[in-house]
Enzyme design. Structure first.
Site, PDB file in Angstrom:
ATOM      1  CD  GLU A  68      -7.642  16.139 -43.203  1.00 55.68           C
ATOM      2  OE1 GLU A  68      -7.000  16.823 -43.367  1.00 55.68           O
ATOM      3  OE2 GLU A  68      -8.026  15.903 -42.323  1.00 55.68           O
ATOM      4  CG  HIS A  84      -7.176  19.889 -41.789  1.00 53.43           C
ATOM      5  ND1 HIS A  84      -6.376  18.698 -41.438  1.00 53.43           N
ATOM      6  CD2 HIS A  84      -6.553  20.821 -40.752  1.00 53.43           C
ATOM      7  CE1 HIS A  84      -5.382  18.780 -40.563  1.00 53.43           C
ATOM      8  NE2 HIS A  84      -5.280  20.032 -40.367  1.00 53.43           N
TER       9      HIS A  84
HETATM   10  N1  NAP Z   1      -7.725  21.065 -37.396  1.00 50.32           N
HETATM   11  C1  NAP Z   1      -6.373  22.074 -37.551  1.00 50.32           C
HETATM   12  O1  NAP Z   1      -6.698  22.936 -38.052  1.00 50.32           O
HETATM   13  C2  NAP Z   1      -5.273  22.131 -36.609  1.00 50.32           C
HETATM   14  C3  NAP Z   1      -4.367  23.003 -36.309  1.00 50.32           C
HETATM   15  C4  NAP Z   1      -3.396  22.811 -35.329  1.00 50.32           C
HETATM   16  C5  NAP Z   1      -3.068  21.692 -34.658  1.00 50.32           C
HETATM   17  N2  NAP Z   1      -3.990  20.545 -34.885  1.00 50.32           N
HETATM   18  C6  NAP Z   1      -3.914  19.189 -34.451  1.00 50.32           C
HETATM   19  O2  NAP Z   1      -4.024  19.633 -32.906  1.00 50.32           O
HETATM   20  C7  NAP Z   1      -2.993  18.957 -32.156  1.00 50.32           C
HETATM   21  C8  NAP Z   1      -2.533  19.475 -30.585  1.00 50.32           C
HETATM   22  O3  NAP Z   1      -1.842  20.607 -30.746  1.00 50.32           O
HETATM   23  P1  NAP Z   1      -1.029  21.184 -29.586  1.00 50.32           P
HETATM   24  O4  NAP Z   1      -0.383  22.419 -30.073  1.00 50.32           O
HETATM   25  O5  NAP Z   1      -2.186  21.413 -28.391  1.00 50.32           O
HETATM   26  O6  NAP Z   1      -0.155  19.918 -29.259  1.00 50.32           O
HETATM   27  P2  NAP Z   1       0.890  19.879 -27.926  1.00 50.32           P
HETATM   28  O7  NAP Z   1       1.416  21.222 -27.231  1.00 50.32           O
HETATM   29  O8  NAP Z   1       2.002  18.871 -28.555  1.00 50.32           O
HETATM   30  O9  NAP Z   1       0.070  19.038 -27.062  1.00 50.32           O
HETATM   31  C9  NAP Z   1      -0.432  17.719 -27.011  1.00 50.32           C
HETATM   32  C10 NAP Z   1      -1.126  17.278 -25.820  1.00 50.32           C
HETATM   33  O10 NAP Z   1      -1.814  16.118 -25.969  1.00 50.32           O
HETATM   34  C11 NAP Z   1      -1.310  15.345 -25.007  1.00 50.32           C
HETATM   35  N3  NAP Z   1      -0.733  13.879 -25.445  1.00 50.32           N
HETATM   36  C12 NAP Z   1      -0.117  13.308 -26.213  1.00 50.32           C
HETATM   37  N4  NAP Z   1      -0.033  12.244 -26.432  1.00 50.32           N
HETATM   38  C13 NAP Z   1      -0.830  11.585 -25.297  1.00 50.32           C
HETATM   39  C14 NAP Z   1      -1.155  10.208 -25.098  1.00 50.32           C
HETATM   40  N5  NAP Z   1      -0.391   9.345 -25.375  1.00 50.32           N
HETATM   41  N6  NAP Z   1      -2.016  10.219 -24.124  1.00 50.32           N
HETATM   42  C15 NAP Z   1      -2.566  11.167 -23.419  1.00 50.32           C
HETATM   43  N7  NAP Z   1      -2.371  12.522 -23.906  1.00 50.32           N
HETATM   44  C16 NAP Z   1      -1.289  12.859 -24.899  1.00 50.32           C
HETATM   45  C17 NAP Z   1       0.138  16.060 -24.297  1.00 50.32           C
HETATM   46  O11 NAP Z   1       0.309  15.424 -23.020  1.00 50.32           O
HETATM   47  P3  NAP Z   1       1.153  16.237 -22.181  1.00 50.32           P
HETATM   48  O12 NAP Z   1       1.045  17.494 -21.706  1.00 50.32           O
HETATM   49  O13 NAP Z   1       1.188  15.163 -20.860  1.00 50.32           O
HETATM   50  O14 NAP Z   1       2.584  16.099 -23.070  1.00 50.32           O
HETATM   51  C18 NAP Z   1      -0.355  17.260 -24.578  1.00 50.32           C
HETATM   52  O15 NAP Z   1      -1.201  17.560 -23.542  1.00 50.32           O
HETATM   53  C19 NAP Z   1      -1.655  18.749 -33.122  1.00 50.32           C
HETATM   54  O16 NAP Z   1      -0.556  17.990 -32.766  1.00 50.32           O
HETATM   55  C20 NAP Z   1      -2.515  18.971 -34.569  1.00 50.32           C
HETATM   56  O17 NAP Z   1      -2.346  17.501 -34.835  1.00 50.32           O
HETATM   57  C21 NAP Z   1      -4.976  20.936 -35.756  1.00 50.32           C
END
Ligand code: NAP
Length: 312
Positions: free
Chosen positions: A256, A275
């Protein structure tokens, strides 16, 4: 708040003035400095950061807390110079609703074939296609964390047939939840729209591989709002070019900004956004950041603590 609380803010993306106002409204006694103007680095107790430069942490010898200005902490964990203090992530209602709105928009756009009507309009063509009920559209959501669970719930609320997947077993009302690698392959073969909402960790890097893309239904659509490297981008390009996948909405990429040479730019069935699916809203996030600062100052665990071993 004691006057000894000194906050250093370092981000090339976020609005330092908005953050200063939001934080000082919560912690009126604190000092707030903006990198690179740092007076007495050893006095800094909290660093609020987004991708700070390498070497940033070395002079901050009095640091008690690192606040990452986003939900994904992959850029911090990957750099190897982190101090041994708690690291917390952003979690605020503004970020959740912004991400949910992006995912709803992208899923609806694919499910209702809005892109094909945009094309037809440019040809002045009245192209009637009888809409399908949303309940017949299977949507998969990989990652049921703070953002993924909210998006899956909202999709289910609209009537989509939603299948969610996470690391550990989870229950999300209205969503058929599964976990584990076998369940992943079953989900990939079942859904026609796949939304990727996983953090980037050593376990998720390349998880959506060429092999797994092949397991997806012919014509399926892929939406990635997580991190580019969770998907094998070359394999995704090949799957889109070859017609196995019907389209994609991509907010994140391996590199990016997306290089001008990327074939993704010219694909008519790909929507690219730079992004911005979701951002942190300082006025909404500052309350929890301030609470974490207060907690750490009195020796208690902060809110939204990142588990460094699992990487999210
Ligand atoms: N594009 C954008 O503007 C933007 C903005 C914000 C965030 N994001 C991205 O979105 C991601 C997700 O955010 P969030 O707040 O929802 O994250 P989060 O609360 O940390 O949740 C992560 C989820 O992924 C699951 N997970 C992690 N590792 C895994 C694996 N190896 N196999 C299967 N499932 C797995 C976790 O499982 P468990 O529930 O079992 O722990 C949980 O359900 C962030 O990490 C970030 O990279 C992007």
């Amino acid at each position: 708040m004691s006057r000894s609380e000194t906050i250093l803010f370092a981000s090339a993306f976020d609005d330092a003035v908005a953050w200063r106002n939001a934080i000082l409204a919560e912690l009126p006694g604190a000092a707030f400095q903006v990198y690179p103007e740092v007076r007495d680095p050893a006095a800094i107790t909290t660093a609020i950061v987004w991708r700070p430069p390498l070497g940033f942490f070395a002079p901050l010898t009095g640091l008690r807390l690192v606040v990452n200005l986003g939900a994904g902490v992959d850029s911090l964990l990957g750099r190897g110079d982190l101090p041994d203090v708690p690291i917390v992530r952003m979690s605020d209602p503004g970020m959740v609703s912004m991400m949910t709105s992006y995912v709803l928009f992208s899923v609806i756009r694919h499910a209702r074939e809005i892109d094909s009507f945009e094309e037809a309009q440019r040809r002045r063509e009245w192209r009637y296609v009888h809409p399908r009920p949303l309940s017949s559209v299977k949507v998969g959501v990989l990652g049921l964390g703070e953002l993924g669970a909210a998006a899956a719930t909202a999709l289910a609320g609209l009537g989509f047939d939603v299948h969610g997947w996470s690391r550990r077993g989870k229950e999300v009302p209205g969503v058929a939840c599964s976990h584990g690698m076998e369940a992943l392959d079953a989900l990939l073969g079942a859904v026609e729209i796949l939304v990727i909402m996983l953090p980037l960790t050593p376990k998720t890097r390349g998880l959506v591989s060429a092999e797994r893309l092949r397991r997806m239904r012919p014509g399926a659509k892929l939406i990635n709002v997580a991190r580019g490297p969770v998907v094998d981008e070359d394999a995704l390009i090949a799957a889109l070019e070859g017609g196995h996948l019907g389209g994609a909405t991509l907010d994140v990429f391996v590199t990016e900004p997306l290089p001008v040479t990327s074939p993704l730019w010219a694909m008519p069935n790909v929507l690219i956004t730079p992004h911005l699916a979701s951002i942190t809203v300082p006025e909404e996030a500052a309350r929890d950041v301030a609470e974490s600062i207060r907690r750490v100052a009195r020796g208690a665990p902060p809110l939204h603590l990142v588990d460094l071993r699992r990487g999210y």
